[in-house]
Write a protein that holds these residues in place. Structure first.
Motif, PDB file in Angstrom:
ATOM      1  N   UNK A 148     -55.951 -18.026  11.631  1.00  0.00           N
ATOM      2  CA  UNK A 148     -56.156 -19.280  10.776  1.00  0.00           C
ATOM      3  C   UNK A 148     -57.066 -18.970   9.984  1.00  0.00           C
ATOM      4  N   UNK A 149     -57.753 -18.177   9.624  1.00  0.00           N
ATOM      5  CA  UNK A 149     -58.899 -17.752   8.523  1.00  0.00           C
ATOM      6  C   UNK A 149     -58.336 -16.516   7.872  1.00  0.00           C
ATOM      7  N   UNK A 150     -57.622 -15.702   8.069  1.00  0.00           N
ATOM      8  CA  UNK A 150     -57.151 -14.523   7.360  1.00  0.00           C
ATOM      9  C   UNK A 150     -55.685 -13.967   7.420  1.00  0.00           C
ATOM     10  N   UNK A 151     -55.340 -13.434   6.843  1.00  0.00           N
ATOM     11  CA  UNK A 151     -54.078 -12.467   6.746  1.00  0.00           C
ATOM     12  C   UNK A 151     -54.401 -11.060   7.224  1.00  0.00           C
ATOM     13  N   UNK A 152     -55.284 -10.743   7.569  1.00  0.00           N
ATOM     14  CA  UNK A 152     -55.584  -9.228   8.049  1.00  0.00           C
ATOM     15  C   UNK A 152     -54.803  -9.333   9.344  1.00  0.00           C
ATOM     16  N   UNK A 153     -54.393  -8.137   9.599  1.00  0.00           N
ATOM     17  CA  UNK A 153     -53.573  -7.586  10.946  1.00  0.00           C
ATOM     18  C   UNK A 153     -54.596  -7.617  11.951  1.00  0.00           C
ATOM     19  N   UNK A 154     -54.213  -8.190  13.074  1.00  0.00           N
ATOM     20  CA  UNK A 154     -54.921  -7.966  14.291  1.00  0.00           C
ATOM     21  C   UNK A 154     -54.544  -7.012  15.302  1.00  0.00           C
ATOM     22  N   UNK A 155     -55.585  -6.449  15.798  1.00  0.00           N
ATOM     23  CA  UNK A 155     -55.452  -5.549  17.204  1.00  0.00           C
ATOM     24  C   UNK A 155     -55.835  -6.272  18.349  1.00  0.00           C
ATOM     25  N   UNK A 156     -55.005  -6.480  19.406  1.00  0.00           N
ATOM     26  CA  UNK A 156     -55.375  -7.419  20.668  1.00  0.00           C
ATOM     27  C   UNK A 156     -55.938  -6.173  21.755  1.00  0.00           C
ATOM     28  N   UNK A 157     -56.897  -6.312  22.155  1.00  0.00           N
ATOM     29  CA  UNK A 157     -57.542  -5.202  22.805  1.00  0.00           C
ATOM     30  C   UNK A 157     -58.103  -5.747  24.187  1.00  0.00           C
ATOM     31  N   UNK A 158     -57.250  -5.287  25.137  1.00  0.00           N
ATOM     32  CA  UNK A 158     -57.662  -5.663  26.476  1.00  0.00           C
ATOM     33  C   UNK A 158     -57.185  -4.654  27.504  1.00  0.00           C
ATOM     34  N   UNK A 159     -57.846  -4.255  28.549  1.00  0.00           N
ATOM     35  CA  UNK A 159     -57.063  -3.694  29.676  1.00  0.00           C
ATOM     36  C   UNK A 159     -56.273  -4.302  30.444  1.00  0.00           C
TER      37      UNK A 159
END
Length: 254
Positions: free
Chosen positions: A66-77
């Motif tokens: 909601x704060x940016x258009x930067x692409x996300x990396x979802x990081x979790x084991x």
């Protein structure tokens, strides 16, 4: 070379407090600072969450996007947390990370295929061990790539992470060199006869021992990786020395 900010993790006091109160403001402020620093991706790693707190992954993803258009990396084991993050993500984030561990193969491969997501592959075996030599790392890359392709995931969706060591490891400097060699081989097309995307987490190097080693160790490692053809570096997006070095390296490479 793209830059992914790694500050949104479950050990960051700012993130811990924001998650405790479900307060979006501190997260939004961090995101603004990432944008000012010129990062390309934001890595979201909530750390360990109990079953009753799994919704906090959704809170983080929704707050950031909601704060940016930067692409996300979802990081979790934890595949369940990745699934929750994917469920609220507007765009198609990168998923991190697969290894030879059976639980990850069973839980993460279906998510990546269902969303046609890019997928980070940690060059780690079924016991979460990362081998020291370039030959062993390449062998794991070949095996994991084959598993992904057989599952129906395109090779151009894969991002290989040879795993940088922590400096407490007795052979850390040698291992850094082996990681750089691995990136060079994968990036050049020497292994798969096509460019293979690569990524490394620079913060691993001094994690927990920042007072013992100078921060320019990360910058120097990044320069070596950039020369080897790395695609993404995952690092401290609030450290101007690191982000400015990344910008300079990209200017030189133009």
């Amino acid at each position: 070379m793209k830059f992914a900010a790694d500050n949104l993790h479950g050990l960051n006091p700012v993130v811990i407090d924001a998650l405790k109160r479900l307060d979006p403001k501190p997260i939004k402020e961090l995101v603004k600072r990432f944008e000012s620093a010129g990062v390309d991706f934001i890595d979201i790693n909530p750390g360990h969450l109990s079953k009753r707190d799994e919704n906090k992954m959704a809170f983080l993803v929704e707050t950031v996007q909601s704060s940016t258009n930067l692409r996300l990396i979802l990081d979790s084991p934890n595949p369940r947390l990745l699934e929750i993050g994917l469920g609220v993500a507007k765009d198609n984030p990168i998923l991190s990370a697969l290894s030879l561990e059976p639980g990850k193969l069973e839980g993460i491969l279906p998510l990546a295929k269902s969303r046609n997501s890019e997928l980070v592959i940690l060059l780690m075996d079924e016991k979460s061990f990362t081998p020291p030599t370039v030959d062993e790392k390449i062998s794991l890359a070949i095996e994991l790539r084959s598993i992904c392709i057989d599952y129906g995931i395109d090779s151009d969706k894969l991002i290989f992470d040879p795993v940088l060591p922590n400096m407490t490891w007795p052979d850390a400097m040698v291992r850094i060199g082996e990681v750089v060699k691995t990136v060079r081989l994968l990036s050049s097309g020497a292994v798969f006869q096509e460019h293979a995307k690569t990524m490394c987490g620079l913060s691993n190097i001094r994690s927990g021992i920042k007072n013992l080693y100078p921060e320019n160790l990360e910058a120097l490692t990044m320069a070596s990786l950039a020369g080897a053809g790395i695609d993404i570096v995952l690092a401290n997006g609030l450290n101007r020395n690191i982000t400015n070095t990344a910008m300079t390296l990209n200017m030189i490479a133009l």
